[in-house]
Design an enzyme around this catalytic site. Sequence first.
Site: not given
Ligand code: UT7
Length: 327
Positions: A126, A250, A280
């Site tokens: 990216c 980005h 993204n």
């Molecule tokens: O170009 C580079 C590409 N990558 C990035 O930039 C990714 C960087 N990371 C992020 O943007 C974030 O970490 C994410 C958007 C991927 C995830 O957000 P988060 O606030 O870090 O969520 P998390 O992984 O801590 O998950 C929180 C909860 C979890 O459930 P529990 O364990 O609290 O019950 C996940 O299972 O949200 C759940 N979850 C979802 N729920 C609904 C994870 N993805 C989803 C989803 N819909 N799509």
Amino acid sequence: MPSVPGSTRGAVITGWGTALPERVLTNDDLRDTGLDTSDEWIVERTGIRERHIIGFRGAPDVDGSTASLSIAAGRQAIEMAGLEPHQIDAIVLSTTTPDRAVPATSATVQQGLGLRCGAFDINAACSGFTYAMVVAHGLIAMGSERILVIGTDTLSRITDWQDRNTAVLFGDGSGAVVLEAVEGRGQLRGWDLDADGSAEEYLYCETGDVMKMEGKEVFRRAVRIMVDSAEKSMKAAGVTADDIKLVVPHQANARIIKAACDRLGIDMDRAAVVLDRTGNTSSASIPLALADALDAGRVSEGDLVLLVGFGAGMTAASTIIEWGGSS
Ligand code: UT7
């Protein structure tokens, strides 16, 4: 943290273009496929509302390829610059989703645009468009006159549509600029390129497979490396955050953009954001956001624009551009 020597032969952007596939996939569309997610979660955690994609869940790519999107964006940029195709000296295409392993997708793009010039791909994930911009300025410093710089990705082809941790994030698109040589120093005031291969396990895609990501770790590192890179570029340019008119980050997650801007001391109203409409798009995200800001008249002659990206690798890259250039 290289400073740009005053004696360097400079360049300015004289045209830009964008291309997005016609097919739009909303957050509700994703939920309707059975993915355990919701519009509310995606908007709150990422800022994304919809994305454009060429293919979905194994369906044929009905709406293009990395080359076809690049050709569409590149053609617009060349036309806007008022150039004939034969005047372009090189194509530098940033992509992490080439259409084939060989030849480089830039060769297909060259043919599609009817150019005869050097053409090569760059893969810095990216951060790739910003890497490509620095490389293109280097070519111009060594004598090239006009370079077409393109950032294109079709991440839908390497997305696991059953994995809600990644499927909600990515989209396809392309953005291009024409860089032309000018007398004097031109637009590039400072730049920084970085990579930390020890972090590659947090975001990768094996050949022929889909992307795997540890989102939280990528998030944490992303903010830090974007801020570090931006600070190095600003230092190299001899400017501070107060001098920046527009930051073009980005487009990965609205919370990453906000956290990075907060740490840099740049208010969000000075940030270019298209993430809500594109998701993204990797290499395309910075040129899409830049073109959107330029089309909206947000940048005037003499304004300083900070491009700053991060990505798998983990790479980071930034440039300080003085719009219109200086002598
Ligand atoms: O170009 C580079 C590409 N990558 C990035 O930039 C990714 C960087 N990371 C992020 O943007 C974030 O970490 C994410 C958007 C991927 C995830 O957000 P988060 O606030 O870090 O969520 P998390 O992984 O801590 O998950 C929180 C909860 C979890 O459930 P529990 O364990 O609290 O019950 C996940 O299972 O949200 C759940 N979850 C979802 N729920 C609904 C994870 N993805 C989803 C989803 N819909 N799509």
